[in-house]
Design a protein around this motif. Structure first.
Motif, PDB file in Angstrom:
ATOM      1  N   LYS A  28      43.393  31.033  40.067  1.00  0.00           N
ATOM      2  CA  LYS A  28      43.888  32.596  39.937  1.00  0.00           C
ATOM      3  C   LYS A  28      43.248  33.075  38.700  1.00  0.00           C
ATOM      4  CE  LYS A  28      48.082  35.530  40.398  1.00  0.00           C
ATOM      5  NZ  LYS A  28      47.545  35.923  41.560  1.00  0.00           N
ATOM      6  N   GLU A  29      43.211  32.288  37.711  1.00  0.00           N
ATOM      7  CA  GLU A  29      42.625  32.652  36.451  1.00  0.00           C
ATOM      8  C   GLU A  29      41.075  32.602  36.298  1.00  0.00           C
ATOM      9  OE1 GLU A  29      42.289  33.986  32.406  1.00  0.00           O
ATOM     10  OE2 GLU A  29      44.188  34.241  33.671  1.00  0.00           O
ATOM     11  N   VAL A  30      40.566  31.893  37.126  1.00  0.00           N
ATOM     12  CA  VAL A  30      39.115  31.955  37.159  1.00  0.00           C
ATOM     13  C   VAL A  30      38.514  33.072  37.828  1.00  0.00           C
ATOM     14  CG1 VAL A  30      37.073  30.692  38.250  1.00  0.00           C
ATOM     15  CG2 VAL A  30      39.038  29.404  37.488  1.00  0.00           C
ATOM     16  N   PHE A  31      39.245  33.589  38.684  1.00  0.00           N
ATOM     17  CA  PHE A  31      38.967  34.990  39.477  1.00  0.00           C
ATOM     18  C   PHE A  31      39.718  36.155  38.780  1.00  0.00           C
ATOM     19  CE2 PHE A  31      37.608  31.543  42.503  1.00  0.00           C
ATOM     20  CZ  PHE A  31      36.178  31.653  42.496  1.00  0.00           C
ATOM     21  N   ARG A  32      40.658  36.063  37.942  1.00  0.00           N
ATOM     22  CA  ARG A  32      41.246  37.210  37.437  1.00  0.00           C
ATOM     23  C   ARG A  32      40.161  38.212  36.982  1.00  0.00           C
ATOM     24  NH1 ARG A  32      43.037  38.529  32.292  1.00  0.00           N
ATOM     25  NH2 ARG A  32      42.693  36.541  31.323  1.00  0.00           N
ATOM     26  N   ASN A  33      40.554  39.466  37.405  1.00  0.00           N
ATOM     27  CA  ASN A  33      39.594  40.467  36.948  1.00  0.00           C
ATOM     28  C   ASN A  33      38.197  40.427  37.973  1.00  0.00           C
ATOM     29  OD1 ASN A  33      41.110  41.461  35.074  1.00  0.00           O
ATOM     30  ND2 ASN A  33      40.478  40.257  33.540  1.00  0.00           N
ATOM     31  N   TYR A  34      38.360  39.561  38.939  1.00  0.00           N
ATOM     32  CA  TYR A  34      37.088  39.459  39.672  1.00  0.00           C
ATOM     33  C   TYR A  34      36.443  40.733  40.228  1.00  0.00           C
ATOM     34  CZ  TYR A  34      34.035  37.919  43.647  1.00  0.00           C
ATOM     35  OH  TYR A  34      33.174  37.690  44.445  1.00  0.00           O
ATOM     36  N   GLU A  35      37.254  41.792  40.589  1.00  0.00           N
ATOM     37  CA  GLU A  35      36.647  43.109  41.039  1.00  0.00           C
ATOM     38  C   GLU A  35      36.077  43.860  39.716  1.00  0.00           C
ATOM     39  OE1 GLU A  35      35.318  45.878  43.278  1.00  0.00           O
ATOM     40  OE2 GLU A  35      35.987  44.298  44.061  1.00  0.00           O
ATOM     41  N   ASN A  36      36.521  43.751  38.740  1.00  0.00           N
ATOM     42  CA  ASN A  36      36.073  44.301  37.638  1.00  0.00           C
ATOM     43  C   ASN A  36      34.809  43.766  36.967  1.00  0.00           C
ATOM     44  OD1 ASN A  36      38.134  46.366  37.513  1.00  0.00           O
ATOM     45  ND2 ASN A  36      39.384  44.999  36.068  1.00  0.00           N
ATOM     46  N   ILE A  37      34.709  42.272  37.177  1.00  0.00           N
ATOM     47  CA  ILE A  37      33.554  41.665  36.925  1.00  0.00           C
ATOM     48  C   ILE A  37      32.403  42.202  37.738  1.00  0.00           C
ATOM     49  CG2 ILE A  37      32.480  39.385  36.825  1.00  0.00           C
ATOM     50  CD1 ILE A  37      35.278  38.214  36.053  1.00  0.00           C
ATOM     51  N   LEU A  38      32.635  42.222  38.993  1.00  0.00           N
ATOM     52  CA  LEU A  38      31.557  42.759  40.054  1.00  0.00           C
ATOM     53  C   LEU A  38      30.992  44.061  39.926  1.00  0.00           C
ATOM     54  CD1 LEU A  38      32.574  41.231  43.445  1.00  0.00           C
ATOM     55  CD2 LEU A  38      31.473  40.308  41.719  1.00  0.00           C
ATOM     56  N   GLN A  39      32.138  44.982  39.541  1.00  0.00           N
ATOM     57  CA  GLN A  39      31.764  46.407  39.269  1.00  0.00           C
ATOM     58  C   GLN A  39      30.877  46.497  37.846  1.00  0.00           C
ATOM     59  OE1 GLN A  39      32.086  48.677  41.458  1.00  0.00           O
ATOM     60  NE2 GLN A  39      33.859  48.318  42.541  1.00  0.00           N
ATOM     61  N   GLU A  40      31.237  45.602  36.965  1.00  0.00           N
ATOM     62  CA  GLU A  40      30.606  45.890  35.730  1.00  0.00           C
ATOM     63  C   GLU A  40      29.169  45.080  35.747  1.00  0.00           C
ATOM     64  OE1 GLU A  40      29.771  47.025  32.039  1.00  0.00           O
ATOM     65  OE2 GLU A  40      31.568  47.614  32.993  1.00  0.00           O
ATOM     66  N   VAL A  41      28.868  44.104  36.597  1.00  0.00           N
ATOM     67  CA  VAL A  41      27.523  43.743  36.719  1.00  0.00           C
ATOM     68  C   VAL A  41      26.830  44.724  37.409  1.00  0.00           C
ATOM     69  CG1 VAL A  41      26.224  41.749  37.646  1.00  0.00           C
ATOM     70  CG2 VAL A  41      28.084  41.084  36.581  1.00  0.00           C
ATOM     71  N   ALA A  42      27.381  45.147  38.587  1.00  0.00           N
ATOM     72  CA  ALA A  42      26.633  46.240  39.345  1.00  0.00           C
ATOM     73  C   ALA A  42      26.352  47.312  38.396  1.00  0.00           C
ATOM     74  CB  ALA A  42      27.549  46.599  40.500  1.00  0.00           C
TER      75      ALA A  42
END
Length: 211
Positions: A28-42
């Motif tokens: 759960k912590e490894v993937f916390r903010n997952y959507e934000n991470i993807l959006q920022e890389v994009a």
């Protein structure tokens, strides 16, 4: 990408999206903010984009959704099949890895949750080769688990074990998690300027620009 992990990728393929969406307590912590991470890389991607290790295509989908051309290389047949189905022709997904990819000139190289499958020596070799792919001002944008020090890595393993997160602890010991100082040196020695931003307790975003 480390070919020794292909069998593991094949096992993860069916449950990967559930894990990244927070349904597995161990990760759960490894993937916390997952959507934000993807959006920022994009958001940091520009021009012609090459993605390493797209997995099931989540980042690929977001870059393609911005109307950009993205080429992805994924070594796992099972992951690749899921990515192709998800993207439905909006991006090219090939069999490949951090060392094997379609020839061409790219403006941005991206990856999420994958660079730790290379040893530090392999990371050095990969980054040295990427200078030939990018024009001055070209970027590498990677989000991955890494640590500020080797002691922090060992603490993460101990914390996982104390919580009974055996699978996570095994991953942290089996794969090749580097430190920010080591990665920064590799990048700077190969003509990049780099900065790092923390995304959660495990993941940092590395943005490196070719001088």
């Amino acid at each position: 990408m480390g070919k020794e992990f292909i069998e593991l990728f094949e096992q993860w393929a069916g449950s990967y999206d559930d894990s990244v969406n927070g349904h597995d307590p161990e990760y759960k912590e490894v993937f916390r903010n997952y959507e934000n991470i993807l959006q920022e890389v994009a958001a940091r991607s520009e021009g012609n984009v090459l993605e390493f290790g797209p997995g099931t295509g989540n980042l690929t989908e977001r870059i393609a959704g911005r109307g950009m051309k993205v080429t992805a290389v994924e070594p796992s047949p099972a992951m690749r099949e899921l990515a192709v189905a998800k993207l439905a022709g909006r991006a090219d997904v090939f069999d490949g890895d951090f060392f094997n990819y379609p020839a061409g000139t790219y403006d941005t190289l991206v990856s999420t949750y994958a660079f730790h499958h290379l040893t530090d020596a392999e990371k050095t070799k990969a980054i040295a080769s990427y200078g030939n792919l990018l024009a001055p001002g070209g970027k590498i944008v990677f989000a991955d688990t890494m640590y500020e020090s080797a002691a922090d890595h060992q603490k993460a393993i101990a914390d996982a074990l104390s919580k009974g997160y055996i699978n996570l602890a095994e991953d942290l010991q089996r794969e090749y998690y580097t430190t920010i100082p080591i990665l920064k040196d590799i990048l700077e020695n190969n003509g990049f300027t780099a900065f790092f931003e923390r995304c959660n307790d495990f993941v940092w975003m590395m943005t490196a620009e070719k001088k």
